[in-house]
Design a protein around this motif. Sequence first.
Motif, PDB file in Angstrom:
ATOM      1  N   ARG A 346       0.809  -1.215   0.000  1.00 51.19           N
ATOM      2  CA  ARG A 346       0.000   0.000   0.000  1.00 51.19           C
ATOM      3  C   ARG A 346       0.852   1.280   0.000  1.00 51.19           C
ATOM      4  N   ASN A 347       1.787   1.368   0.958  1.00 53.80           N
ATOM      5  CA  ASN A 347       2.477   2.637   1.206  1.00 53.80           C
ATOM      6  C   ASN A 347       3.804   2.784   0.482  1.00 53.80           C
ATOM      7  N   ILE A 348       4.348   1.682   0.002  1.00 49.75           N
ATOM      8  CA  ILE A 348       5.593   1.769  -0.760  1.00 49.75           C
ATOM      9  C   ILE A 348       5.310   1.569  -2.247  1.00 49.75           C
ATOM     10  N   TYR A 349       4.799   0.391  -2.599  1.00 52.34           N
ATOM     11  CA  TYR A 349       4.606   0.068  -4.020  1.00 52.34           C
ATOM     12  C   TYR A 349       3.543   0.953  -4.658  1.00 52.34           C
ATOM     13  N   GLN A 350       2.335   0.958  -4.086  1.00 50.50           N
ATOM     14  CA  GLN A 350       1.241   1.700  -4.711  1.00 50.50           C
ATOM     15  C   GLN A 350       1.429   3.210  -4.577  1.00 50.50           C
ATOM     16  N   THR A 351       1.761   3.682  -3.381  1.00 49.31           N
ATOM     17  CA  THR A 351       1.841   5.125  -3.150  1.00 49.31           C
ATOM     18  C   THR A 351       3.038   5.761  -3.831  1.00 49.31           C
ATOM     19  N   LEU A 352       4.186   5.104  -3.786  1.00 45.51           N
ATOM     20  CA  LEU A 352       5.408   5.714  -4.331  1.00 45.51           C
ATOM     21  C   LEU A 352       5.646   5.393  -5.803  1.00 45.51           C
ATOM     22  N   PHE A 353       5.365   4.152  -6.198  1.00 43.36           N
ATOM     23  CA  PHE A 353       5.792   3.725  -7.527  1.00 43.36           C
ATOM     24  C   PHE A 353       4.653   3.492  -8.526  1.00 43.36           C
ATOM     25  N   ARG A 354       3.493   2.981  -8.064  1.00 41.71           N
ATOM     26  CA  ARG A 354       2.437   2.615  -9.001  1.00 41.71           C
ATOM     27  C   ARG A 354       1.077   3.085  -8.494  1.00 41.71           C
ATOM     28  N   PRO A 355       0.836   4.403  -8.508  1.00 47.75           N
ATOM     29  CA  PRO A 355      -0.451   4.923  -8.019  1.00 47.75           C
ATOM     30  C   PRO A 355      -1.653   4.362  -8.784  1.00 47.75           C
ATOM     31  N   LYS A 356      -1.463   3.985 -10.031  1.00 49.92           N
ATOM     32  CA  LYS A 356      -2.556   3.483 -10.851  1.00 49.92           C
ATOM     33  C   LYS A 356      -2.563   1.959 -10.951  1.00 49.92           C
ATOM     34  N   ALA A 357      -1.913   1.300 -10.021  1.00 51.58           N
ATOM     35  CA  ALA A 357      -1.862  -0.165 -10.041  1.00 51.58           C
ATOM     36  C   ALA A 357      -3.261  -0.757  -9.901  1.00 51.58           C
ATOM     37  N   THR A 358      -3.511  -1.843 -10.592  1.00 57.83           N
ATOM     38  CA  THR A 358      -4.814  -2.508 -10.523  1.00 57.83           C
ATOM     39  C   THR A 358      -4.948  -3.276  -9.205  1.00 57.83           C
ATOM     40  N   GLU A 359      -6.198  -3.639  -8.883  1.00 55.28           N
ATOM     41  CA  GLU A 359      -6.440  -4.406  -7.660  1.00 55.28           C
ATOM     42  C   GLU A 359      -5.680  -5.734  -7.699  1.00 55.28           C
ATOM     43  N   ARG A 360      -5.714  -6.385  -8.822  1.00 56.68           N
ATOM     44  CA  ARG A 360      -5.034  -7.678  -8.952  1.00 56.68           C
ATOM     45  C   ARG A 360      -3.530  -7.526  -8.737  1.00 56.68           C
ATOM     46  N   GLU A 361      -2.990  -6.449  -9.293  1.00 55.94           N
ATOM     47  CA  GLU A 361      -1.560  -6.199  -9.152  1.00 55.94           C
ATOM     48  C   GLU A 361      -1.179  -5.978  -7.685  1.00 55.94           C
ATOM     49  N   ILE A 362      -1.964  -5.194  -6.965  1.00 56.35           N
ATOM     50  CA  ILE A 362      -1.685  -4.900  -5.557  1.00 56.35           C
ATOM     51  C   ILE A 362      -1.777  -6.174  -4.717  1.00 56.35           C
ATOM     52  N   VAL A 363      -2.795  -6.993  -5.008  1.00 53.64           N
ATOM     53  CA  VAL A 363      -2.953  -8.251  -4.263  1.00 53.64           C
ATOM     54  C   VAL A 363      -1.728  -9.140  -4.452  1.00 53.64           C
ATOM     55  N   TRP A 364      -1.217  -9.213  -5.673  1.00 55.71           N
ATOM     56  CA  TRP A 364      -0.054 -10.074  -5.914  1.00 55.71           C
ATOM     57  C   TRP A 364       1.226  -9.479  -5.320  1.00 55.71           C
ATOM     58  N   VAL A 365       1.311  -8.166  -5.302  1.00 47.50           N
ATOM     59  CA  VAL A 365       2.455  -7.549  -4.611  1.00 47.50           C
ATOM     60  C   VAL A 365       2.401  -7.893  -3.123  1.00 47.50           C
ATOM     61  N   LEU A 366       1.197  -7.840  -2.547  1.00 45.11           N
ATOM     62  CA  LEU A 366       1.031  -8.219  -1.146  1.00 45.11           C
ATOM     63  C   LEU A 366       1.458  -9.668  -0.928  1.00 45.11           C
ATOM     64  N   ARG A 367       1.014 -10.557  -1.789  1.00 45.15           N
ATOM     65  CA  ARG A 367       1.322 -11.973  -1.622  1.00 45.15           C
ATOM     66  C   ARG A 367       2.816 -12.253  -1.759  1.00 45.15           C
ATOM     67  N   VAL A 368       3.444 -11.608  -2.731  1.00 44.03           N
ATOM     68  CA  VAL A 368       4.898 -11.773  -2.889  1.00 44.03           C
ATOM     69  C   VAL A 368       5.625 -11.221  -1.663  1.00 44.03           C
ATOM     70  N   SER A 369       5.141 -10.092  -1.151  1.00 45.04           N
ATOM     71  CA  SER A 369       5.750  -9.503   0.046  1.00 45.04           C
ATOM     72  C   SER A 369       5.630 -10.443   1.238  1.00 45.04           C
ATOM     73  N   ILE A 370       4.473 -11.101   1.366  1.00 43.28           N
ATOM     74  CA  ILE A 370       4.272 -12.065   2.453  1.00 43.28           C
ATOM     75  C   ILE A 370       5.293 -13.194   2.351  1.00 43.28           C
ATOM     76  N   LEU A 371       5.508 -13.705   1.134  1.00 44.59           N
ATOM     77  CA  LEU A 371       6.488 -14.769   0.937  1.00 44.59           C
ATOM     78  C   LEU A 371       7.896 -14.307   1.279  1.00 44.59           C
ATOM     79  N   VAL A 372       8.244 -13.105   0.827  1.00 38.91           N
ATOM     80  CA  VAL A 372       9.602 -12.581   1.045  1.00 38.91           C
ATOM     81  C   VAL A 372       9.852 -12.355   2.539  1.00 38.91           C
ATOM     82  N   VAL A 373       8.887 -11.717   3.209  1.00 39.90           N
ATOM     83  CA  VAL A 373       9.054 -11.445   4.643  1.00 39.90           C
ATOM     84  C   VAL A 373       9.116 -12.749   5.427  1.00 39.90           C
TER      85      VAL A 373
END
Length: 537
Positions: A346-373
């Motif tokens: 939400r606050n790094i990827y969408q706010t700083l880099f991809r304000p127009k990111a789709t819902e699907r894109e944000i969900v997958w960024v979240l999921r990848v972040s969960i795996l990485v963390v």
Amino acid sequence: MAVDIPGVIGVVVFYIVILVIGIIAGRKKSSDSNTQFLANRGLGLIVASFTLSATMVGGAYINGTAEAVGRDGFIWIVASVSYNIGILIAGVFIAPKVRRIGYTTIFDPLQNRYGKKMGALLFFNELFANLFWEAAILGALGTSLALILDLNLDLSVIISACVAVAYTFFGGLYSVAYTDVIQLILITVGLVLSIPFIYTNKAVDLSRVKDTWTGSLPPSMIGLYIDIIFLCIGGGMPWQAYYQRVLACKSPSVARNASLLGTLMSVLLLIPPSFVGIAGAAADWNMTAYDGNVTLSAEEWASVVPMSLHFLCPRVVSVIGLGAVSAAVMSSADSIVLATGSVFARNIYQTLFRPKATEREIVWVLRVSILVVGAAGTVIALTVRSVYALYVLCGDLMFVAHFPQVICALWLKCGNTYGSLAGFIMGLSMRILGGEPALKIHAVIKFPFYDEETETQLFPFRTVAMLCSFAGIICVSFITDYAFRKNIINRKFDVFNCYPVLKENTELNKDFLKLNSERNVQDDQNEKSKFLDDYKG
């Protein structure tokens, strides 16, 4: 000692049940970002209370309480009690406010007030704190599984992490919240069930601790004691894991009431581990199968809960108790990976880099972040056995450098990037200059009552550092705000663009509508007037 096959089967069944419940709960709703982050803001009082309490009652909470009571006496349960006081205060004053405005994460007000980049900078403090927290609790769980079931420690850590990450990956907050309900019930049942067996074991003789179980507070430790109180009260309030649940509640009143009820539940869950700690101090470990030191070392005291379950309880009870410890760890681990992933998406990827990111894109960024963390925390747990000191330092920084930022973002109208950066640097510097023996950081500033032999600050220097951070935010924000608004300093020198030159009304309207969209507040004339007045300076 051979692997305890029945015990392993019991733990595997428990893990499978939690995994299935988590996946089913996560699939009951659509998989947009709002669902993943906030469960569609649909948590009611009961589920919200359980998941808030489960988040607080983690492995460190249970093991740390038992360790403190057993080793030092009941008076040193102060950390757990103070932590609950902090959540209670946040539930009354902060939770309704942030839920009413409709933020997505607790970093939203930080970025709204201090700017996107400053908010992102503050994120890294919580990122490292979460990683070390995750590693510490996974390491503790691995030790417990290895002790009771004689499993390979590394394998235990990896399997536990994979289960917690798996259901969080698929279901987001819905999965985490509903598994937290089951986990909290298991924590309660497992610990309460073990108490009668522990206290009726012939090795436990309460006469050994009748004069020491309350503990004592030497006068020289009063400053440190005060520091711990304020550290745990303030340091527990700004964590995203807590606000993820608050912001997912159906209404501000539910957010407040769930915080109060969840705190009450977690306070009650201080009782079982306290009893375990007292029993650990009263036990003659020579009379058990334990073959270590009769006088427990600091490392052994940290494992007094699994030791008591293993050596003072029947096998069946110890396995159920181990399920309670596992549940406590996973209820914290899933919260950590989801909270960190949500803020990044939400606050790094969408706010700083991809304000127009789709819902699907944000969900997958979240999921990848969960795996990485999840993977990063697991790697740290496997490679750095003494991560607790790093976690303590990051927890300190949440109190010193992060807590003032959240409070000022919500209530200091003139707060700006200049003040935020100044406060962050001042708080961080004061904390590091105070030293940290566990990390071999020598004190540059030696406050009153400094213990040269142990290199320990007995003065409440963390609280002083936190107050310096507050002072930096408030003073620098007020001075720069006044200087730029009164044109004492030309706005062309506003390097952080906090006070832009007045634009055309059409642009102002666009900015205002964007603000309304982000904050979920109604576009009425009064709000609009206030916004225009602030914008014009």
